[in-house]
Motif scaffolding. Sequence first.
Motif, PDB file in Angstrom:
ATOM      1  N   SER A  53       0.842  -1.203   0.000  1.00 15.56           N
ATOM      2  CA  SER A  53       0.000   0.000   0.000  1.00 15.56           C
ATOM      3  C   SER A  53       0.878   1.253   0.000  1.00 15.56           C
ATOM      4  O   SER A  53       2.064   1.199   0.328  1.00 15.56           O
ATOM      5  CB  SER A  53      -0.900   0.007   1.235  1.00 15.56           C
ATOM      6  OG  SER A  53      -0.136   0.325   2.385  1.00 15.56           O
ATOM      7  N   ASN A 401     -10.082  12.053  -7.405  1.00 16.50           N
ATOM      8  CA  ASN A 401      -9.960  10.671  -6.934  1.00 16.50           C
ATOM      9  C   ASN A 401     -11.165  10.240  -6.111  1.00 16.50           C
ATOM     10  O   ASN A 401     -11.594   9.085  -6.158  1.00 16.50           O
ATOM     11  CB  ASN A 401      -8.680  10.500  -6.107  1.00 16.50           C
ATOM     12  CG  ASN A 401      -7.441  10.525  -6.976  1.00 16.50           C
ATOM     13  OD1 ASN A 401      -7.512  10.256  -8.178  1.00 16.50           O
ATOM     14  ND2 ASN A 401      -6.297  10.841  -6.383  1.00 16.50           N
ATOM     15  N   LEU A 405     -13.575   7.164  -7.073  1.00 15.94           N
ATOM     16  CA  LEU A 405     -13.893   6.118  -6.099  1.00 15.94           C
ATOM     17  C   LEU A 405     -15.404   5.907  -6.022  1.00 15.94           C
ATOM     18  O   LEU A 405     -15.898   4.763  -5.995  1.00 15.94           O
ATOM     19  CB  LEU A 405     -13.335   6.495  -4.735  1.00 15.94           C
ATOM     20  CG  LEU A 405     -13.667   5.536  -3.579  1.00 15.94           C
ATOM     21  CD1 LEU A 405     -13.061   4.166  -3.837  1.00 15.94           C
ATOM     22  CD2 LEU A 405     -13.156   6.102  -2.246  1.00 15.94           C
ATOM     23  N   PHE A 460      -5.612   0.486 -14.082  1.00 18.69           N
ATOM     24  CA  PHE A 460      -4.407   0.970 -13.401  1.00 18.69           C
ATOM     25  C   PHE A 460      -3.138   0.558 -14.150  1.00 18.69           C
ATOM     26  O   PHE A 460      -2.184   1.327 -14.241  1.00 18.69           O
ATOM     27  CB  PHE A 460      -4.351   0.436 -11.967  1.00 18.69           C
ATOM     28  CG  PHE A 460      -5.096   1.292 -10.981  1.00 18.69           C
ATOM     29  CD1 PHE A 460      -4.838   2.648 -10.885  1.00 18.69           C
ATOM     30  CD2 PHE A 460      -6.051   0.750 -10.130  1.00 18.69           C
ATOM     31  CE1 PHE A 460      -5.509   3.449  -9.971  1.00 18.69           C
ATOM     32  CE2 PHE A 460      -6.734   1.537  -9.218  1.00 18.69           C
ATOM     33  CZ  PHE A 460      -6.461   2.895  -9.142  1.00 18.69           C
ATOM     34  N   LYS A 466       0.242   2.599 -13.470  1.00 23.84           N
ATOM     35  CA  LYS A 466       0.721   2.408 -12.111  1.00 23.84           C
ATOM     36  C   LYS A 466       1.604   1.160 -12.065  1.00 23.84           C
ATOM     37  O   LYS A 466       1.578   0.330 -12.959  1.00 23.84           O
ATOM     38  CB  LYS A 466      -0.454   2.236 -11.140  1.00 23.84           C
ATOM     39  CG  LYS A 466      -1.434   3.397 -11.110  1.00 23.84           C
ATOM     40  CD  LYS A 466      -0.827   4.632 -10.479  1.00 23.84           C
ATOM     41  CE  LYS A 466      -1.865   5.734 -10.329  1.00 23.84           C
ATOM     42  NZ  LYS A 466      -1.268   6.981  -9.794  1.00 23.84           N
ATOM     43  N   LEU A 470       1.149  -1.802  -6.979  1.00 23.46           N
ATOM     44  CA  LEU A 470       0.119  -0.864  -6.524  1.00 23.46           C
ATOM     45  C   LEU A 470      -1.216  -1.158  -7.195  1.00 23.46           C
ATOM     46  O   LEU A 470      -2.279  -1.062  -6.563  1.00 23.46           O
ATOM     47  CB  LEU A 470       0.564   0.574  -6.822  1.00 23.46           C
ATOM     48  CG  LEU A 470      -0.285   1.686  -6.197  1.00 23.46           C
ATOM     49  CD1 LEU A 470      -0.277   1.573  -4.679  1.00 23.46           C
ATOM     50  CD2 LEU A 470       0.212   3.055  -6.638  1.00 23.46           C
ATOM     51  N   SER A 471      -1.186  -1.531  -8.466  1.00 20.06           N
ATOM     52  CA  SER A 471      -2.424  -1.875  -9.177  1.00 20.06           C
ATOM     53  C   SER A 471      -3.098  -3.074  -8.532  1.00 20.06           C
ATOM     54  O   SER A 471      -4.318  -3.077  -8.301  1.00 20.06           O
ATOM     55  CB  SER A 471      -2.103  -2.189 -10.650  1.00 20.06           C
ATOM     56  OG  SER A 471      -1.471  -1.103 -11.289  1.00 20.06           O
ATOM     57  N   TRP A 474      -4.773  -2.107  -5.057  1.00 20.73           N
ATOM     58  CA  TRP A 474      -6.093  -1.483  -5.122  1.00 20.73           C
ATOM     59  C   TRP A 474      -7.156  -2.461  -5.608  1.00 20.73           C
ATOM     60  O   TRP A 474      -8.289  -2.454  -5.107  1.00 20.73           O
ATOM     61  CB  TRP A 474      -6.047  -0.246  -6.015  1.00 20.73           C
ATOM     62  CG  TRP A 474      -5.318   0.904  -5.400  1.00 20.73           C
ATOM     63  CD1 TRP A 474      -4.171   1.497  -5.839  1.00 20.73           C
ATOM     64  CD2 TRP A 474      -5.685   1.603  -4.202  1.00 20.73           C
ATOM     65  NE1 TRP A 474      -3.784   2.514  -4.996  1.00 20.73           N
ATOM     66  CE2 TRP A 474      -4.696   2.606  -3.977  1.00 20.73           C
ATOM     67  CE3 TRP A 474      -6.724   1.485  -3.296  1.00 20.73           C
ATOM     68  CZ2 TRP A 474      -4.741   3.464  -2.894  1.00 20.73           C
ATOM     69  CZ3 TRP A 474      -6.766   2.354  -2.208  1.00 20.73           C
ATOM     70  CH2 TRP A 474      -5.796   3.327  -2.008  1.00 20.73           C
ATOM     71  N   MET A 477      -7.966  -4.676  -2.660  1.00 20.15           N
ATOM     72  CA  MET A 477      -8.788  -3.970  -1.680  1.00 20.15           C
ATOM     73  C   MET A 477     -10.240  -3.898  -2.142  1.00 20.15           C
ATOM     74  O   MET A 477     -11.171  -4.054  -1.341  1.00 20.15           O
ATOM     75  CB  MET A 477      -8.227  -2.562  -1.447  1.00 20.15           C
ATOM     76  CG  MET A 477      -6.870  -2.530  -0.751  1.00 20.15           C
ATOM     77  SD  MET A 477      -6.842  -3.389   0.825  1.00 20.15           S
ATOM     78  CE  MET A 477      -7.928  -2.364   1.795  1.00 20.15           C
ATOM     79  N   LEU A 478     -10.442  -3.669  -3.428  1.00 20.28           N
ATOM     80  CA  LEU A 478     -11.808  -3.655  -3.955  1.00 20.28           C
ATOM     81  C   LEU A 478     -12.438  -5.038  -3.825  1.00 20.28           C
ATOM     82  O   LEU A 478     -13.615  -5.165  -3.468  1.00 20.28           O
ATOM     83  CB  LEU A 478     -11.807  -3.200  -5.416  1.00 20.28           C
ATOM     84  CG  LEU A 478     -13.175  -3.204  -6.113  1.00 20.28           C
ATOM     85  CD1 LEU A 478     -14.169  -2.304  -5.373  1.00 20.28           C
ATOM     86  CD2 LEU A 478     -13.038  -2.755  -7.569  1.00 20.28           C
TER      87      LEU A 478
END
Length: 866
Positions: A53, A401, A405, A460, A466, A470-471, A474, A477-478
Amino acid sequence: MSITTHTPPSAENLDDMIAEADTGNRKPKSRFAIALLLTLPLAWSLFQLWIGSPLPSQFGIGFLNDTESRALHLAFAVVLAFFAFPAFKSSPRNRIPYMDYVLALIGAFCAAYLFFFYEDLAMRPGLPTTLDLVVAFVGIILTLEAARRSLGPPLVIVALFFLAYVFFGDSEYLPEIIRWKGASVGKAMTHMWLTTEGVFGIALGVSSGFVFLFVLFGALLNQAGAGNYFIQVAFSLLGHMRGGPAKAAVLSSAMTGLISGSSIANVVTTGTFTIPLMKKVGFSAEKAGAVEVSSSVNGVIMPPVMGAVAFLMVEYVGISYIEVVKHAFLPATISYIALLYIVHLEALKSNMQGLPRVTPARGWKMQVLRSGIIMASLFILAGALYYFVAAIRWVLGDIANIGLLMLVVFGYIWLLYLSAKTDDLHMDHADAEIVSLPVFGDIYKAGLYYLVPLVLLIWFLMVERKSPGLSAFWASMLMAFILVTQKPLKAWFRKQGDLKPFAKEGFFDLIDGLNTGARNMIGIGVATATAGIIVGTVTLTGVGQVMAEFVELVSGGVLIIMLLMVALISLVLGMGLPTTANYIVVSSLMASVVVELGSQNGLIVPLVAVHMFVFYFGIMADVTPPVGLASFAAAAVSGGDPIKTGFTAFFYSMRTALLPFLFIFNTDLLLIDVTFLQGVVVFFVSLAAMLIFAAATQGYFMARSRLYESALLILVAFTLFRPGYWLDQIIEPFETHQANQMLSYIDENSDLELLRISVEGENIDGRWIEKTVIMPIDKQGDAQSRLATGAGLEIREEDSKVYIDNLMFGEFAEQQGLDFDWEITQFQVEADRPHKEWFFIPAFLLALLVAFVQKKRLRKEEGVNA
């Protein structure tokens, strides 16, 4: 799918097979051991999400450098390998022996040693203490034991072989060509464990930084039900066709391959459903297993994950992730379409039928029209999404952002609302009587929201550019948010009353997903660490150069024999290894061999093409007997003979084995230096060539082929794949000039950008080198300055000969392995000649002639039979 069911054969054995291959098949009964095997993987997943993260760098809390995170990553992997995998088949599975607790703790300490004493080790590089060496020695032994438990003996045997070469490579019993000076225990242990050249090298760094999060994302997506959704969609689209279950197996494996890095897991996950259905419509047990093996192994070469190899290739080749995906996409897609065609030909030869369907059949024109409308709609939606996001950024500015989101969350909730209007999909038993196929129009809405995290990940990676880590963070997390909310939200939309039980289910789904993702990484973590021993041996001993000399000696310098030898060695090295370790081993040893020997034969091959070459042949080891792990897994499902399944799968995979040779001789297939329009032409021509090649090897085109017709089709496929071969026989591809004319030629051609030069000379080891390299030429200044600026090369003339006078450190010429005082023997420029694509015309005409002859013969045979 509406069917009556009974218990599938060997279901328990198949679960054990997946556990043994990926997650560990130890199932302890004590509460402490159960809690340990739940909390440790959960802690590992949370740790990887934390370091992946942006929070540590933003808040300055818990920030770890690459070496520290690699050390803790390996510590988790080693501990879980000892806890989750029994030492032997006779070892207890219902408890963790005390010795395993001891070994796990010692292994964890050794792995985390670089984390605990990072600053001390940095203060005394190259000066190890006795404790350092003991930790390194014990750590290597326990890492090898963890690899043996979780992956089996093949990788460990290879690593031990290379370690033996480190210590005994100077033995007089070895042939002089492969001998080296040897290393002390202190030097070897320091190199392998206390630096980032060995175990804690690039491979483990990629596993820690990128691979874990992608594996976790795939586990969470599968836990949410995406794997079942993909299979159901594939059957609804293709199940009614000739040999429909086999075609659905190919499509579902392609989709699950996007989120999985294991060919064995692909085989068992989709194969338990597809293989029995293939047998029902007429495929033999071996052919059904072979189709599943071929399609599952193909899943590993399919972007964006490629069994985690895509991220390793970024590090090893030195190109961006987007470039890797671009180069890998076309051959993987062509290979999948060709496999669908092979399945179709098998169905035609055996006069198979599809599964019964509910809706009436539509004509092929209507089906093509619908497919075209769907594809056009997807492109329009993609374009609309791109510009809509751009508009949000323009309107909202600094708070864009937050708006994006909200867009993601709204899109997910809206698609989930549509899904709630349909019944949830359940995987039925494939051995039951088939009443009807699922209808695509009824089921596609049930999992549309699974596309949201996939679109986010691709967005991403491809649009935002990205980093892969990092891609994946995220996207994971989704997925975590989706797992927790999908069941209570569906229940709320369906007005099912109390939401607490559904919320509780969602929470436990997330825990299971995090746990499974971490346990899926045990093998990959220890595999990349063990493969680091092999990489460390290569960097310490220079064995890569030895391999090049060995291959050159055995092949007699004949290029095609060299490539066949490299393919065979890659196949052997890949036997029994997981995909990630497989690629690390074969690329570390064999990629430099292809580059070196190719340049000596005047063949300049881009490094990414070389890595794709060895990668493709490495993964073929999952198919090929006598090891063929994926083939054995498929045979366990189908009940067929594993050796026969392996050979049949290899026969089906010949198209995959053909592609790597085409990468070397025709880099257009990897979309290297081609325009968009050229790329479209390359796709369609290559697809036609691969389908024709499949028809030739299957012995069936429009009808059963005669031997000479198969030979003509192979000739057509060869011409379409390598049209330049025939042009080379007529007109030389390059104009050759004497070296002493090079400076004047560069001065006369101000637009010259590339120049092929042939050089020869003695390297630092006293070996005579002859090679050809392509040099970039700057457009400004005189010839000497253009060479210096473009390639970092200065030359001088003596007695009508040209020599390398100076090399600029770190520039192109120095990176190509050139050296001072080497002679430039000649230079070459591309000849002005017709386009090689003209040979497509006679090739297609010949294919049409064969089709016409076979159609005529087929009509005649049908008339006689009537």
